[in-house]
Design an enzyme around this catalytic site. Structure first.
Site, short mmCIF file in Angstrom:
data_model
loop_
_atom_site.label_atom_id
_atom_site.label_comp_id
_atom_site.label_asym_id
_atom_site.label_seq_id
_atom_site.Cartn_x
_atom_site.Cartn_y
_atom_site.Cartn_z
N ASN A 52 -6.02 -2.76 1.95
CA ASN A 52 -6.02 -4.21 2.12
C ASN A 52 -7.45 -4.71 2.20
O ASN A 52 -8.31 -4.04 2.77
CB ASN A 52 -5.29 -4.60 3.41
CG ASN A 52 -3.79 -4.49 3.30
OD1 ASN A 52 -3.23 -4.40 2.21
ND2 ASN A 52 -3.12 -4.49 4.44
N ARG A 79 0.83 -1.22 0.00
CA ARG A 79 0.00 0.00 0.00
C ARG A 79 0.85 1.26 0.00
O ARG A 79 0.63 2.16 -0.81
CB ARG A 79 -0.94 0.01 1.21
CG ARG A 79 -2.05 -1.03 1.11
CD ARG A 79 -2.88 -1.06 2.36
NE ARG A 79 -2.03 -1.40 3.50
CZ ARG A 79 -2.36 -1.22 4.77
NH1 ARG A 79 -3.51 -0.67 5.08
NH2 ARG A 79 -1.54 -1.57 5.74
#
Length: 113
Positions: free
Chosen positions: A59, A41
């Site tokens: 996520n 990320r």
């Protein structure tokens, strides 16, 4: 085809390609593999911001990463290609790509939780 017609056609194609690459596009990605716990990320955010792409990444409970990216075509395509590799610790197995309608709600590229 005469030379003048040939040149005019070439200019039209060049202008069309330039226009297409400057259009705003939006893509949603679902990235599978070893993509959580490997800075996917944060790295995606860094790559997007470097390219001037807006959107978000998060996520998912099933182990995948989802990303929504919007910007001009070339930088978004570059980000999609990068997501197929990911950061060094990631092992990307699959990327599902779907192109969507462009929106106006995105102002930056964020990590969502």
């Amino acid at each position: 085809m005469k030379r003048r017609e040939f040149l005019a056609a070439g200019l039209a194609l060049t202008a069309e390609a330039a226009f297409a690459s400057s259009c705003t596009v939006r893509v949603r990605l679902f990235i599978s593999g070893t993509v959580q716990g490997v800075s996917f990320r944060a790295s995606t955010q860094e790559q997007a911001r470097k390219r001037g792409v807006v959107g978000w990444v998060k996520n998912l409970d099933d182990g995948r990463v989802e990303a929504l990216a919007q910007g001009t075509r070339e930088p978004v395509d570059e980000l999609v290609r990068w997501c197929h590799r990911g950061p060094p610790a990631a092992k990307v197995e699959k990327v599902d790509v779907s192109w969507e309608e462009v929106g106006d709600e995105l102002k930056s590229f964020d990590v969502r939780y």
